[in-house]
Design a protein around this motif. Structure first.
Motif, PDB file in Angstrom:
ATOM      1  N   MET A 116       0.899  -1.133  -0.010  1.00 12.86           N
ATOM      2  CA  MET A 116      -0.043   0.127   0.031  1.00 12.86           C
ATOM      3  C   MET A 116       0.924   1.311  -0.066  1.00 12.86           C
ATOM      4  SD  MET A 116      -2.577   1.073   3.006  1.00 12.86           S
ATOM      5  CE  MET A 116      -1.530   0.677   4.203  1.00 12.86           C
ATOM      6  N   LYS A 117       0.572   2.154  -0.826  1.00 13.62           N
ATOM      7  CA  LYS A 117       1.223   3.359  -1.102  1.00 13.62           C
ATOM      8  C   LYS A 117       0.801   4.307   0.000  1.00 13.62           C
ATOM      9  CE  LYS A 117       3.414   5.815  -4.646  1.00 13.62           C
ATOM     10  NZ  LYS A 117       3.666   6.159  -5.974  1.00 13.62           N
ATOM     11  N   LEU A 118       1.689   5.413   0.696  1.00 11.27           N
ATOM     12  CA  LEU A 118       1.167   6.285   1.418  1.00 11.27           C
ATOM     13  C   LEU A 118       0.821   7.359   0.545  1.00 11.27           C
ATOM     14  CD1 LEU A 118       4.540   6.401   3.883  1.00 11.27           C
ATOM     15  CD2 LEU A 118       1.971   5.706   4.404  1.00 11.27           C
ATOM     16  N   ARG A 119      -0.076   8.297   1.239  1.00  6.84           N
ATOM     17  CA  ARG A 119      -0.756   9.575   0.621  1.00  6.84           C
ATOM     18  C   ARG A 119       0.551  10.387   0.239  1.00  6.84           C
ATOM     19  NH1 ARG A 119      -3.704  10.069   5.418  1.00  6.84           N
ATOM     20  NH2 ARG A 119      -2.475  12.123   5.765  1.00  6.84           N
ATOM     21  N   ASP A 120       0.439  11.301  -1.162  1.00  2.17           N
ATOM     22  CA  ASP A 120       1.357  11.896  -1.512  1.00  2.17           C
ATOM     23  C   ASP A 120       1.817  12.950  -0.594  1.00  2.17           C
ATOM     24  OD1 ASP A 120      -0.267  12.322  -4.678  1.00  2.17           O
ATOM     25  OD2 ASP A 120       1.125  10.755  -3.898  1.00  2.17           O
ATOM     26  N   ASP A 121       1.233  13.351   0.382  1.00  2.00           N
ATOM     27  CA  ASP A 121       1.356  14.501   1.372  1.00  2.00           C
ATOM     28  C   ASP A 121       2.526  13.912   2.749  1.00  2.00           C
ATOM     29  OD1 ASP A 121      -0.564  13.275   2.316  1.00  2.00           O
ATOM     30  OD2 ASP A 121      -1.478  14.970   3.339  1.00  2.00           O
ATOM     31  N   GLU A 122       2.430  12.450   2.618  1.00  5.27           N
ATOM     32  CA  GLU A 122       3.142  11.884   3.544  1.00  5.27           C
ATOM     33  C   GLU A 122       4.513  11.245   3.228  1.00  5.27           C
ATOM     34  OE1 GLU A 122       0.164   9.724   6.471  1.00  5.27           O
ATOM     35  OE2 GLU A 122      -0.028   9.016   4.695  1.00  5.27           O
ATOM     36  N   GLU A 123       5.416  11.982   3.909  1.00  5.30           N
ATOM     37  CA  GLU A 123       6.837  11.625   3.681  1.00  5.30           C
ATOM     38  C   GLU A 123       7.430  10.683   4.775  1.00  5.30           C
ATOM     39  OE1 GLU A 123       9.326  14.858   2.463  1.00  5.30           O
ATOM     40  OE2 GLU A 123       8.130  15.112   0.561  1.00  5.30           O
ATOM     41  N   VAL A 124       8.212   9.788   4.204  1.00  7.63           N
ATOM     42  CA  VAL A 124       8.611   8.752   5.473  1.00  7.63           C
ATOM     43  C   VAL A 124      10.228   8.674   5.303  1.00  7.63           C
ATOM     44  CG1 VAL A 124       8.682   6.618   6.723  1.00  7.63           C
ATOM     45  CG2 VAL A 124       6.566   7.555   5.908  1.00  7.63           C
ATOM     46  N   TYR A 125      11.066   9.052   6.220  1.00 10.69           N
ATOM     47  CA  TYR A 125      12.434   8.811   6.292  1.00 10.69           C
ATOM     48  C   TYR A 125      12.937   7.922   7.259  1.00 10.69           C
ATOM     49  CZ  TYR A 125      12.027  13.207   3.656  1.00 10.69           C
ATOM     50  OH  TYR A 125      11.730  14.110   2.725  1.00 10.69           O
ATOM     51  N   LEU A 126      13.586   7.087   7.088  1.00  9.01           N
ATOM     52  CA  LEU A 126      14.198   6.022   7.827  1.00  9.01           C
ATOM     53  C   LEU A 126      15.855   6.023   8.072  1.00  9.01           C
ATOM     54  CD1 LEU A 126      12.602   3.272   5.771  1.00  9.01           C
ATOM     55  CD2 LEU A 126      11.497   4.135   7.925  1.00  9.01           C
ATOM     56  N   TYR A 127      16.250   5.546   9.168  1.00 10.46           N
ATOM     57  CA  TYR A 127      17.824   5.543   9.438  1.00 10.46           C
ATOM     58  C   TYR A 127      18.307   4.216   8.635  1.00 10.46           C
ATOM     59  CZ  TYR A 127      17.833   9.227  12.872  1.00 10.46           C
ATOM     60  OH  TYR A 127      17.825  10.574  13.221  1.00 10.46           O
ATOM     61  N   PRO A 128      19.367   4.232   7.994  1.00  2.36           N
ATOM     62  CA  PRO A 128      19.421   2.771   7.412  1.00  2.36           C
ATOM     63  C   PRO A 128      19.850   2.091   8.319  1.00  2.36           C
ATOM     64  CG  PRO A 128      21.022   4.655   6.593  1.00  2.36           C
ATOM     65  CD  PRO A 128      20.325   5.294   7.866  1.00  2.36           C
ATOM     66  N   CYS A 129      19.937   0.731   8.057  1.00  2.00           N
ATOM     67  CA  CYS A 129      20.169  -0.617   8.792  1.00  2.00           C
ATOM     68  C   CYS A 129      21.523  -0.208   9.318  1.00  2.00           C
ATOM     69  CB  CYS A 129      19.906  -1.815   8.128  1.00  2.00           C
ATOM     70  SG  CYS A 129      18.281  -2.310   7.555  1.00  2.00           S
ATOM     71  N   GLU A 130      21.733  -0.896  10.648  1.00  2.97           N
ATOM     72  CA  GLU A 130      23.053  -0.983  11.500  1.00  2.97           C
ATOM     73  C   GLU A 130      24.122  -1.293  10.592  1.00  2.97           C
ATOM     74  OE1 GLU A 130      25.157  -2.885  15.387  1.00  2.97           O
ATOM     75  OE2 GLU A 130      22.544  -2.517  15.268  1.00  2.97           O
ATOM     76  N   GLY A 131      25.300  -0.852  10.364  1.00  2.00           N
ATOM     77  CA  GLY A 131      26.376  -1.308   9.655  1.00  2.00           C
ATOM     78  C   GLY A 131      26.366  -0.403   8.286  1.00  2.00           C
ATOM     79  N   ILE A 132      25.079   0.203   7.778  1.00  2.00           N
ATOM     80  CA  ILE A 132      25.249   0.971   6.451  1.00  2.00           C
ATOM     81  C   ILE A 132      25.003   2.464   6.905  1.00  2.00           C
ATOM     82  CG2 ILE A 132      23.815   1.406   4.489  1.00  2.00           C
ATOM     83  CD1 ILE A 132      22.820  -1.400   4.746  1.00  2.00           C
ATOM     84  N   CYS A 133      26.019   3.097   6.030  1.00  2.00           N
ATOM     85  CA  CYS A 133      26.004   4.537   6.275  1.00  2.00           C
ATOM     86  C   CYS A 133      26.080   5.129   5.083  1.00  2.00           C
ATOM     87  CB  CYS A 133      27.388   5.078   7.311  1.00  2.00           C
ATOM     88  SG  CYS A 133      27.298   6.648   7.676  1.00  2.00           S
TER      89      CYS A 133
END
Length: 163
Positions: free
Chosen positions: A1-18
């Motif tokens: 399911m796709k989020l609404r256009d006005d919703e942006e989600v930011y994530l920290y990368p998995c441990e060990g990835i920078c």
């Protein structure tokens, strides 16, 4: 399911990835193109969409459990549990109620039906539908026995008095 256009989600990368650091010494984050399974936003959005579609068919979550839905109409009833993005098997004493709900939900969701006459189960429970008496019975004997065995209590005997 796709989020609404006005919703942006930011994530920290998995441990060990920078992906490097921003100019302030913090790690860079990645922007999700779509909702990821297991994110709180995914569940909230799905629940909102699902409740809206179920309400169109006059089906509502119960007060005691917001993930268990019921509809009563003309002496018949329909009920089903929902878990995350799984709309679990629907049990109904009326083919019309069942078809109406499936049609309404299909406007938004892809639905795969299970056939209880061929041994399909609802969340591991056996389902018995008696259209003559208008009853639906859920049994979970196998789940209970499995839990007892996993805990080492498979040989426990019944007692007529409390311990």
């Amino acid at each position: 399911m796709k989020l609404r256009d006005d919703e942006e989600v930011y994530l920290y990368p998995c441990e060990g990835i920078c992906f490097g650091y921003d100019g302030k010494g913090g790690k860079r984050v990645v922007r999700a193109k779509a909702s990821v399974y297991g994110m709180p936003q995914s569940s909230a959005r799905l629940t909102s969409q699902f409740n809206a579609q179920a309400a169109k068919a006059d089906c509502r979550p119960t007060k005691s459990d917001p993930n268990f839905y019921i509809m009563k109409k003309n002496g018949h009833q329909l009920m089903f549990p929902r878990h995350v993005d799984d709309m679990n098997p629907i049990v109904s004493t009326s083919e019309e109620l069942y078809e109406n709900l499936l049609e309404t939900l299909s406007e938004t969701f892809d639905i795969t039906e299970l056939d209880f006459n061929n041994g399909d189960r609802c969340l591991g429970m056996e389902v018995e539908i008696d259209s003559t008496h208008g009853t639906i019975t859920l049994r979970c004997e196998n789940q209970c026995n499995k839990a007892l065995k996993e805990c080492g209590f498979q040989d426990v005997q019944k007692s007529s008095y409390p311990m």
